[in-house]
Design a protein around this motif. Structure first.
Motif, PDB file in Angstrom:
ATOM      1  N   ASP A 188       0.851  -1.193   0.000  1.00 35.55           N
ATOM      2  CA  ASP A 188       0.000   0.000   0.000  1.00 35.55           C
ATOM      3  C   ASP A 188       0.883   1.238   0.000  1.00 35.55           C
ATOM      4  O   ASP A 188       1.958   1.247   0.612  1.00 35.55           O
ATOM      5  CB  ASP A 188      -0.911   0.003   1.225  1.00 35.55           C
ATOM      6  CG  ASP A 188      -2.031  -1.008   1.110  1.00 35.55           C
ATOM      7  OD1 ASP A 188      -2.332  -1.432  -0.023  1.00 35.55           O
ATOM      8  OD2 ASP A 188      -2.613  -1.382   2.145  1.00 35.55           O
ATOM      9  N   ILE A 218     -15.715   6.391  -0.697  1.00 40.54           N
ATOM     10  CA  ILE A 218     -14.890   5.184  -0.700  1.00 40.54           C
ATOM     11  C   ILE A 218     -15.330   4.291   0.449  1.00 40.54           C
ATOM     12  O   ILE A 218     -15.390   4.712   1.605  1.00 40.54           O
ATOM     13  CB  ILE A 218     -13.395   5.537  -0.562  1.00 40.54           C
ATOM     14  CG1 ILE A 218     -12.949   6.413  -1.736  1.00 40.54           C
ATOM     15  CG2 ILE A 218     -12.540   4.274  -0.494  1.00 40.54           C
ATOM     16  CD1 ILE A 218     -11.515   6.891  -1.625  1.00 40.54           C
ATOM     17  N   VAL A 221     -13.512   3.903   4.178  1.00 32.63           N
ATOM     18  CA  VAL A 221     -12.330   4.764   4.024  1.00 32.63           C
ATOM     19  C   VAL A 221     -11.666   5.084   5.356  1.00 32.63           C
ATOM     20  O   VAL A 221     -10.447   5.298   5.421  1.00 32.63           O
ATOM     21  CB  VAL A 221     -12.730   6.061   3.274  1.00 32.63           C
ATOM     22  CG1 VAL A 221     -13.684   6.899   4.127  1.00 32.63           C
ATOM     23  CG2 VAL A 221     -11.492   6.861   2.898  1.00 32.63           C
ATOM     24  N   LYS A 224      -8.906   2.847   5.918  1.00 33.84           N
ATOM     25  CA  LYS A 224      -7.937   2.762   4.827  1.00 33.84           C
ATOM     26  C   LYS A 224      -6.884   3.857   4.869  1.00 33.84           C
ATOM     27  O   LYS A 224      -6.060   3.964   3.969  1.00 33.84           O
ATOM     28  CB  LYS A 224      -8.677   2.798   3.481  1.00 33.84           C
ATOM     29  CG  LYS A 224      -9.565   1.579   3.244  1.00 33.84           C
ATOM     30  CD  LYS A 224     -10.239   1.637   1.885  1.00 33.84           C
ATOM     31  CE  LYS A 224     -11.081   0.370   1.660  1.00 33.84           C
ATOM     32  NZ  LYS A 224     -11.748   0.379   0.339  1.00 33.84           N
ATOM     33  N   ASP A 245      -4.916   3.277   1.310  1.00 31.23           N
ATOM     34  CA  ASP A 245      -5.308   2.282   0.318  1.00 31.23           C
ATOM     35  C   ASP A 245      -5.014   2.823  -1.086  1.00 31.23           C
ATOM     36  O   ASP A 245      -5.066   4.047  -1.306  1.00 31.23           O
ATOM     37  CB  ASP A 245      -6.802   1.984   0.474  1.00 31.23           C
ATOM     38  CG  ASP A 245      -7.268   0.858  -0.406  1.00 31.23           C
ATOM     39  OD1 ASP A 245      -7.098  -0.301  -0.021  1.00 31.23           O
ATOM     40  OD2 ASP A 245      -7.786   1.153  -1.507  1.00 31.23           O
ATOM     41  N   GLU A 247      -6.829   2.908  -3.631  1.00 33.71           N
ATOM     42  CA  GLU A 247      -7.981   3.669  -4.124  1.00 33.71           C
ATOM     43  C   GLU A 247      -7.971   5.094  -3.593  1.00 33.71           C
ATOM     44  O   GLU A 247      -8.282   6.050  -4.306  1.00 33.71           O
ATOM     45  CB  GLU A 247      -9.281   2.956  -3.723  1.00 33.71           C
ATOM     46  CG  GLU A 247     -10.531   3.599  -4.288  1.00 33.71           C
ATOM     47  CD  GLU A 247     -11.800   2.878  -3.865  1.00 33.71           C
ATOM     48  OE1 GLU A 247     -12.890   3.312  -4.287  1.00 33.71           O
ATOM     49  OE2 GLU A 247     -11.692   1.873  -3.124  1.00 33.71           O
ATOM     50  N   ALA A 250      -5.220   7.032  -5.405  1.00 32.71           N
ATOM     51  CA  ALA A 250      -5.636   7.416  -6.752  1.00 32.71           C
ATOM     52  C   ALA A 250      -6.564   8.625  -6.714  1.00 32.71           C
ATOM     53  O   ALA A 250      -6.475   9.520  -7.571  1.00 32.71           O
ATOM     54  CB  ALA A 250      -6.321   6.235  -7.437  1.00 32.71           C
ATOM     55  N   ARG A 251      -7.440   8.676  -5.714  1.00 27.22           N
ATOM     56  CA  ARG A 251      -8.353   9.811  -5.586  1.00 27.22           C
ATOM     57  C   ARG A 251      -7.578  11.097  -5.274  1.00 27.22           C
ATOM     58  O   ARG A 251      -7.872  12.153  -5.843  1.00 27.22           O
ATOM     59  CB  ARG A 251      -9.365   9.525  -4.479  1.00 27.22           C
ATOM     60  CG  ARG A 251     -10.457  10.573  -4.336  1.00 27.22           C
ATOM     61  CD  ARG A 251     -11.472  10.467  -5.443  1.00 27.22           C
ATOM     62  NE  ARG A 251     -12.238   9.226  -5.341  1.00 27.22           N
ATOM     63  CZ  ARG A 251     -13.336   9.092  -4.582  1.00 27.22           C
ATOM     64  NH1 ARG A 251     -13.787  10.128  -3.854  1.00 27.22           N
ATOM     65  NH2 ARG A 251     -13.993   7.945  -4.572  1.00 27.22           N
ATOM     66  N   GLY A 356      -2.326   2.682  -7.375  1.00 33.26           N
ATOM     67  CA  GLY A 356      -3.743   2.772  -7.727  1.00 33.26           C
ATOM     68  C   GLY A 356      -4.012   3.587  -8.970  1.00 33.26           C
ATOM     69  O   GLY A 356      -5.169   3.806  -9.334  1.00 33.26           O
ATOM     70  N   PHE A 357      -2.972   4.062  -9.629  1.00 30.80           N
ATOM     71  CA  PHE A 357      -3.188   4.825 -10.867  1.00 30.80           C
ATOM     72  C   PHE A 357      -2.033   4.557 -11.837  1.00 30.80           C
ATOM     73  O   PHE A 357      -1.033   3.956 -11.486  1.00 30.80           O
ATOM     74  CB  PHE A 357      -3.279   6.328 -10.600  1.00 30.80           C
ATOM     75  CG  PHE A 357      -2.112   6.921  -9.869  1.00 30.80           C
ATOM     76  CD1 PHE A 357      -0.976   7.341 -10.567  1.00 30.80           C
ATOM     77  CD2 PHE A 357      -2.144   7.049  -8.489  1.00 30.80           C
ATOM     78  CE1 PHE A 357       0.105   7.893  -9.895  1.00 30.80           C
ATOM     79  CE2 PHE A 357      -1.065   7.600  -7.816  1.00 30.80           C
ATOM     80  CZ  PHE A 357       0.050   8.031  -8.513  1.00 30.80           C
TER      81      PHE A 357
END
Length: 357
Positions: A188, A218, A221, A224, A245, A247, A250-251, A356-357
């Motif tokens: 992570d 999310i 979250v 995370k 996390d 995700e 990425a956000r 994540g991206f």
């Protein structure tokens, strides 16, 4: 008789000097020095030896096999097969593939793809790796372990036959309670939120990040994101290192790597600083679990490489203990960005992180 003037060795790209035997493929007409191609045990006394390279040998065998099948085919199919064989031979001559190129490109032995059903096992408390291995073998006595090895961190890596058996073994080890098993997935991400005001409440910092940056969508979250560490920064502010996390990362990346907090907008950077032992100066563990410290070995300074603790060092000399041990240029500290060993470890963490991206 030597090779033509315009014919070069496909390994060393030099012409035939007549000092060593020259190998020339009868089919593709390419070749090279016998020493370059690692074929020195030739019985022929001729200066130029005719032979057939491995790729051309495969083509010849396929031609023979296909021509045997031609005898039982119709004329139309026969013509199509012969054209296919001819095209295949022409392609080999066009590409110029021969054994010399194979040797020059593949110096190391070709390795088969390894089974990726790995399970990394570590103990929650202090336990010797040998004792832990015995316990694992007893617990997984009904599972075929294809291979196992110890890591430099004192963990055990086992290789299982299939993904289903790996998942079953992981669940069984989790039930024991004193062992942690992971399947070796990518890590992570860790991020650094820079220059956070000290009057920001640390206890509610995670909730502040979620609410002010619209991360509530999310699922789960709140579990995370967690604070890993903090360190003082300029102007009485604090840099917070968070683990999140993929995700979530990425956000945040989609928000131009910026986070809104109560007292302003803060820049976010990926944090790849490796885990460094300040006793033996090796990566991957802390000084609390350092085996050199347990055995009574003297510490090494991360500033000057002397045999004393780095925090008590008063020397102005900068010397990297790791680079000096590997006989490299060492006029820098262990965690300097000019240290090739440190930057290599940073790149390893970066490549093994799931952003994540």
């Amino acid at each position: 008789m030597g090779s033509p003037v315009d014919e070069l060795c496909l390994v060393c790209h030099e012409r035939d000097d007549g000092k060593v035997k020259w190998l020339k493929c009868l089919k593709c007409k390419l070749g090279g020095h016998s020493t370059c191609m690692r074929m020195t045990g030739l019985k022929s006394n001729a200066s130029e030896v005719n032979w057939v390279c491995d790729p051309c040998t495969l083509v010849i065998k396929s031609e023979v096999h296909l021509r045997e099948e031609i005898n039982v085919m119709t004329d139309g199919v026969t013509l199509a097969v012969e054209e296919a064989v001819s095209a295949q031979s022409g392609q080999v001559e066009k590409d110029g593939m021969n054994w010399a190129e194979v040797v020059s490109r593949c110096r190391k032995r070709k390795r088969t793809q390894k089974n990726k059903n790995l399970l990394i096992i570590k103990a929650k408390g202090s336990k010797k790796a040998v004792d832990m291995k015995k316990e694992v073998e007893e617990l997984l006595s009904d599972v075929q372990i294809m291979d196992s090895k110890f890591t430099n961190k004192g963990n055990i890596v086992i290789n299982l036959e299939s993904e289903e058996k790996r998942n079953a073994a992981q669940n069984k080890l989790h039930e024991v309670g004193n062992l942690i098993a992971s399947n070796g997935k990518r890590w992570d991400p860790k991020i650094m939120v820079c220059n956070v005001a000290r009057n920001e409440d640390k206890e509610s910092l995670i909730e502040e990040i979620i609410v002010r940056n619209n991360l509530e969508s999310i699922d789960g979250v709140i579990n995370k994101i967690k604070i890993v560490s903090e360190r003082p920064a300029a102007g009485g502010t604090v840099h917070y290192v968070l683990k999140c996390d993929p995700e979530v990362r990425a956000r945040i990346h989609g928000m131009n790597d910026k986070l809104k907090l109560k007292w302003g907008v803060h820049q976010v950077y990926d944090h790849y600083f490796p885990l460094l032992c300040y006793h033996c100066l090796k990566f991957g563990h802390k000084s609390d679990s350092c085996q050199c410290k347990v055995k009574g070995h003297a510490p090494h300074c991360y500033k000057c490489a002397g045999q004393h603790e780095g925090r008590s060092c008063q020397s102005d000399v900068r010397k990297c203990f790791n680079c000096a041990a590997s006989k490299r240029q060492s006029e820098h500290s262990v965690s300097s960005l000019s240290c090739p060993i440190f930057t290599s470890e940073v790149n390893r963490i970066r490549l093994n992180t799931n952003h994540g991206f």
